[in-house]
Design an enzyme around this catalytic site. Structure first.
Site, PDB file in Angstrom:
ATOM      1  CD  GLU A 228       7.318  -2.371   4.566  1.00 44.86           C
ATOM      2  OE1 GLU A 228       7.219  -2.139   3.428  1.00 44.86           O
ATOM      3  OE2 GLU A 228       7.624  -4.207   4.240  1.00 44.86           O
ATOM      4  CB  CYS A 262      10.662  -2.289   0.918  1.00 43.50           C
ATOM      5  SG  CYS A 262       9.352  -2.949  -0.137  1.00 43.50           S
TER       6      CYS A 262
END
Length: 465
Positions: A228, A262
């Protein structure tokens, strides 16, 4: 060698740690490896009971854990408390649902009986970032360990206190010795950890550069990975959007966690017809953000986590302004103790500017104008990242169609991108691969095993034969 935990609000050293010796790392890996052979044979009910206890521990110690996160990486205290609560929710969710997600699936074949079984892999190495020091870890650990794996955590060095607190939380909740271990080692030691024969798989949350390094090493060792990575999420506003709702949510989507996320919205792509009005409302709402000591509950913007991160954001903003971007709000570091950067909004941003091309990890938003929805989608997809994204329009059927054309792991319509245990989470392109959360996430670190039991059964003939 030592690593330091530094308070980004005061720039004072909280604590200095000696990195683990080879012997200490070996002991942690060996404990996790030995624990796996016992842990995999526990029942889902036994594992679930421990994760329910961990959830209770997290809630009971929420104030102390949240304060620790705020001191180490600068997260506003209310957000830190919410992070701990979310960790507890995730523990409860997988304690309640793991058995259902991993139950045997019977399949009709030429066997007397055949089915698919889900078996744990072993020790999973978790390489985790500092921005959500508890959630990123529990997001992996709850599904991964409920599946029967054990875990070794190598956390970001600037949140070593959080890393040790997590290990203590598992211990105090009654987990077997070695089921969850933390090692305090520098990033340069990551390759050795991945290569260790006792590590079966690797999960990373981090930058795309870190992802390439981890994927390369793991590939060489033929070990499963879930990555990720970074994101540069688009926040598309069409001409029929609720502009007030979009502007208010834009502030939260960009500036939550001081913009260090993110999945934060970063590129605000607005159709020309409503761009002026959206910009005005966005700037007006963002200008109300209060900057200061993150332990103060009235504060929404704390310091950035490290001085080098602030310097990098300043470089991106300054370079974009030199290329023609307009500063609508902020645009500079604050002249005070701590790693503070003013909440910033840039207008007139174009695709060649750093704030469009690169991931901006801090409180800076880029507003880009599009002729229409088609160009907005093209601009959104022109990024090298593909983690999440937002779309604002009152026409939901149109939104469904547009969502299918957006190159991202998630699309949130008239809302803010967020991770949720009930939904899969992850990205494409340079935002990584694999999924966390939901039943997709728990199946990432299992052996999908086919079981065939003979003898062969003759096919049933049709009545007409």
């Amino acid at each position: 060698m030592s690593i330091q935990s530094i308070n980004p609000t005061t720039e004072e050293v909280i604590q200095t740690f000696e990195t683990y010796s080879d012997a200490q790392v070996n002991e942690a890996l060996e404990q996790a490896h030995r624990a796996f052979f016992r842990w995999r044979d526990t029942t889902f009910a036994e594992r679930g009971a421990l994760f329910h206890r961990l959830a209770a521990y997290l809630r009971d110690h929420k104030a102390d854990l949240a304060r620790l996160a705020t001191l180490e990486m600068g997260k506003p205290i209310a957000e830190a408390e919410a992070e701990v609560e979310k960790c507890a929710w995730n523990c409860d969710f997988y304690a309640d649902n793991a058995e259902k997600f991993l139950s045997d699936e019977h399949v009709t074949s030429n066997a007397t009986e055949s089915y698919v079984s889900y078996q744990p892999l072993g020790v999973v190495l978790a390489l985790m970032p500092w921005n959500y020091p508890f959630w990123q870890v529990i997001r992996f650990a709850a599904p991964g360990m409920m599946a029967g794996n054990t875990a070794v955590l190598k956390h970001a060095s600037n949140v070593s206190l959080a890393a040790l607190a997590l290990e203590q939380a598992f211990k105090e909740s009654g987990f077997p010795e070695g089921a969850f271990r933390t090692v305090l080692v520098p990033g340069a030691e990551t390759g050795k950890l991945i290569a260790d024969r006792r590590v079966a798989a690797v999960t990373l949350t981090g930058s795309d550069a870190a992802g390439m390094a981890v994927a390369g090493t793991s590939g060489h060792e033929l070990k499963k990975t879930v990555l990720e990575l970074g994101g540069s999420d688009a926040f598309i506003v069409l001409e029929d959007a609720d502009l007030d709702g979009a502007a208010q949510m834009a502030v939260k989507a960009r500036f939550q966690n001081t913009g260090q996320s993110c999945i934060a919205a970063k590129r605000f792509i607005v159709v020309e017809a409503v761009a002026d009005e959206f910009e005005r409302r966005f700037v007006e709402a963002a200008s109300q953000l209060r900057v200061g000591d993150p332990l103060d509950r009235a504060i929404q913007i704390g310091p950035m986590a490290r001085s080098d991160l602030r310097a990098e954001l300043a470089r991106q903003v300054d370079a974009s302004v030199r290329m023609g971007a307009r500063v609508l709000l902020g645009g500079k570091p604050l002249d005070r103790a701590g790693y503070f950067y003013a909440p910033t909004i840039l207008g007139g941003v174009t695709p060649e500017m750093p704030v469009f091309r690169e991931e901006t990890f801090g409180p800076a938003a880029a507003v880009i104008r599009a002729r229409d929805a088609d160009q907005a989608v093209a601009l959104a997809n022109s990024s090298q990242f593909g983690l999440g994204g937002n779309l604002w329009t009152r026409d939901i059927e149109r939104a469904r169609t547009i969502a299918r054309h957006l190159e991202s792991g998630g699309v949130f319509i008239n809302g803010m991108t967020a991770s949720d245990p009930r939904l899969p989470f992850g990205g494409i392109k340079r935002s990584g691969y694999g999924r966390e959360l939901s039943w997709f996430g728990i199946r990432e670190f299992v052996n999908i095993q086919t079981v065939w039991i003979g003898p062969t059964v003759a096919p049933v003939k049709a009545a007409s034969e």
